[in-house]
Design a protein around this motif. Structure first.
Motif, mmCIF file in Angstrom:
data_model
loop_
_atom_site.group_PDB
_atom_site.id
_atom_site.type_symbol
_atom_site.label_atom_id
_atom_site.label_comp_id
_atom_site.label_asym_id
_atom_site.label_seq_id
_atom_site.Cartn_x
_atom_site.Cartn_y
_atom_site.Cartn_z
ATOM 1 N N MET A 137 -16.828 -14.756 4.766
ATOM 2 C CA MET A 137 -16.133 -13.561 4.700
ATOM 3 C C MET A 137 -15.387 -13.812 3.199
ATOM 4 N N VAL A 138 -15.051 -12.377 2.513
ATOM 5 C CA VAL A 138 -14.560 -12.670 1.125
ATOM 6 C C VAL A 138 -13.231 -13.100 1.204
ATOM 7 N N THR A 139 -12.655 -14.155 0.472
ATOM 8 C CA THR A 139 -11.539 -14.615 0.567
ATOM 9 C C THR A 139 -11.206 -15.260 -1.074
ATOM 10 N N ALA B 226 -20.542 -14.734 0.506
ATOM 11 C CA ALA B 226 -20.076 -13.818 1.625
ATOM 12 C C ALA B 226 -20.066 -12.588 1.618
ATOM 13 N N PHE B 227 -19.680 -11.899 0.291
ATOM 14 C CA PHE B 227 -19.953 -10.775 -0.108
ATOM 15 C C PHE B 227 -21.269 -10.010 -0.179
ATOM 16 N N LEU C 43 -22.867 -9.348 3.537
ATOM 17 C CA LEU C 43 -22.434 -8.082 3.914
ATOM 18 C C LEU C 43 -23.590 -6.995 3.757
ATOM 19 N N ARG D 26 -22.265 -2.816 5.085
ATOM 20 C CA ARG D 26 -20.502 -3.145 5.116
ATOM 21 C C ARG D 26 -20.678 -3.317 3.509
ATOM 22 N N GLN D 27 -21.578 -4.067 2.629
ATOM 23 C CA GLN D 27 -21.164 -4.294 1.374
ATOM 24 C C GLN D 27 -21.281 -3.074 0.551
ATOM 25 N N ALA E 217 -17.661 -1.221 1.153
ATOM 26 C CA ALA E 217 -16.556 -1.998 0.667
ATOM 27 C C ALA E 217 -16.659 -1.687 -1.070
ATOM 28 N N ILE F 161 -15.063 -2.043 8.090
ATOM 29 C CA ILE F 161 -15.249 -3.096 7.194
ATOM 30 C C ILE F 161 -14.396 -4.319 7.720
ATOM 31 N N ASP G 224 -11.047 -8.879 5.911
ATOM 32 C CA ASP G 224 -10.854 -9.911 4.812
ATOM 33 C C ASP G 224 -12.126 -9.820 3.922
ATOM 34 N N ALA G 225 -12.818 -8.759 3.790
ATOM 35 C CA ALA G 225 -13.804 -8.186 2.807
ATOM 36 C C ALA G 225 -13.045 -7.408 1.912
#
Length: 397
Positions: free
Chosen positions: A1-3, A18-19, A22, A193-194, A197, A239, A242-243
């Motif tokens: 996930m995006v963190t 991670a992004f 998606l 999902r990308q 987002a 979504i 954490d993205a």
């Protein structure tokens, strides 16, 4: 996930890998519903019923198939972390500056969306190249529903809007993938999902940036609250939470280093932009002012994006718009002490937004319904783009 974590002595980073992953994720809940409806031949029936499902408090129609009813129940509640006070502050910001938000959305955000080659390809294959009014209408309605008072709660109308949007996205994924015109292995899942987002960052972070480019003052608190509502909306759209970074600072970094970095030229984007400009040139009579639309777009979006999308570049009109921006900034500085400055700014935004409404409804099957509470607040302060309650302008009917 995006963190992204900030610790003393540690350089903050975004997990771009991670992004990127998606890109291959759809929306399992909504995708399962569409698969069921297609298999049982009930898509048309559900479309007809959901057309009249518009309010948060409205009971779920009994004639809907069980799979749809279960989906609507499962996706009915906003995230537990949503703070009503922050949502209320964002609403007040939109009451004050919603017409300017709408102007930037229509003149800038759509072009930024078209600068995403994969997303432009989806639009081309689903809506066609010559239907910009449809995309504008759907986006405008989504935003005004989101910014109504208590949009997520009793009396609001945003939850059904979100739910129907998820099903529309799932339908696009299903039919486009089944058509054989989309290579999932090479291009990822359509409306993934990308993509979602990225679009949310365009409609939140990049809208605030666009408002500031045309001279509209937006405080950091207002920007944070506006993004906060979009982040909550993203969660309800499926979504991963954490993205979408929690802080405004991190969201800006993700927007700049991942979303905007993926912008590029494409034949689809160029044609979509041209049709958009053609649509908005109808705002101005005759041909004399045609160049001002392109100049307004160039004021809001990055110059490179404007070049990629082949937005006409008139130095004369660019100077006119730049001078207008300097005037807006001067008026903004005097707004607290000048009722005239406030009136000029608000009417300018209302005229642009009102022109958008007239353009969208003129000869089209789409209409823009502004929530009653928001319309009443705008009418009380002379900001409303609609001349009569709940009706498009006379020349548009």
């Amino acid at each position: 996930m995006v963190t992204r974590r900030e610790w003393k002595g540690v350089v903050p980073v975004i997990d771009k890998a991670a992004f990127e992953a998606l890109k291959f994720e759809g929306d399992p809940l909504a995708d399962a519903v569409i698969a069921d409806l297609v298999a049982t031949g009930r898509v048309g029936l559900v479309n007809e019923v959901l057309e009249h499902f518009r309010a948060n408090d409205q009971p779920i129609p009994e004639q809907l198939p069980e799979s749809v009813r279960e989906f609507l129940v499962a996706t009915d509640n906003p995230p537990a972390w949503v703070d009503p006070d922050r949502v209320a502050r964002a609403y007040e910001f939109f009451v004050d500056d919603g017409v300017h938000v709408a102007s930037v959305l229509t003149f800038g955000s759509m072009v930024n969306c078209y600068a995403q080659p994969r997303a432009s390809r989806v639009l081309t294959l689903t809506h066609g190249l010559n239907q910009p009014h449809r995309r504008l209408s759907e986006t405008s309605q989504f935003v005004v529903d989101m910014m109504g008072r208590d949009a997520f709660g009793s009396g609001g109308r945003f939850v059904p809007t979100i739910q129907k949007t998820r099903l529309i996205h799932a339908a696009v994924r299903h039919f486009l993938t089944a058509s054989g015109r989309w290579d999932v292995a090479a291009d990822g899942v359509p409306v993934c999902r990308q993509d979602m987002a990225g679009t949310l960052l365009i409609f939140s972070i990049q809208v605030i940036e666009g408002m500031r480019r045309i001279g509209i003052s937006v405080t950091e608190q207002e920007a944070e609250d506006y993004y906060y509502v979009w982040r909550a909306t993203g969660d309800m759209l499926g979504i991963p939470v954490d993205a979408m970074p929690e802080s405004l600072h991190d969201a800006r970094e993700l927007s700049a280093t991942v979303v905007q970095a993926a912008y590029g030229p494409s034949p689809d984007g160029v044609v979509l932009t041209r049709h958009l400009l053609d649509l908005y040139e109808k705002l101005f009579p005759g041909k004399v002012f045609d160049g001002i639309v392109a100049a307004m777009v160039r004021q809001v979006v990055d110059p490179e994006v404007a070049d990629w999308m082949q937005v006409p570049n008139s130095h004369a009109w660019n100077r006119v718009v730049d001078a207008g921006t300097r005037l807006v900034r001067a008026l903004e500085r005097s707004e607290d002490n000048s009722a005239l400055a406030t009136t000029i700014l608000d009417r300018a935004g209302a005229l642009l937004f009102g022109g958008s409404v007239r353009t969208l409804t003129n000869g089209q099957s789409t209409t823009l319904e502004i929530p009653a509470d928001l319309r009443e607040r705008w009418e009380a302060t002379g900001r409303s783009p609609l001349p009569t309650e709940g009706k498009p302008p006379a020349e548009a009917r």
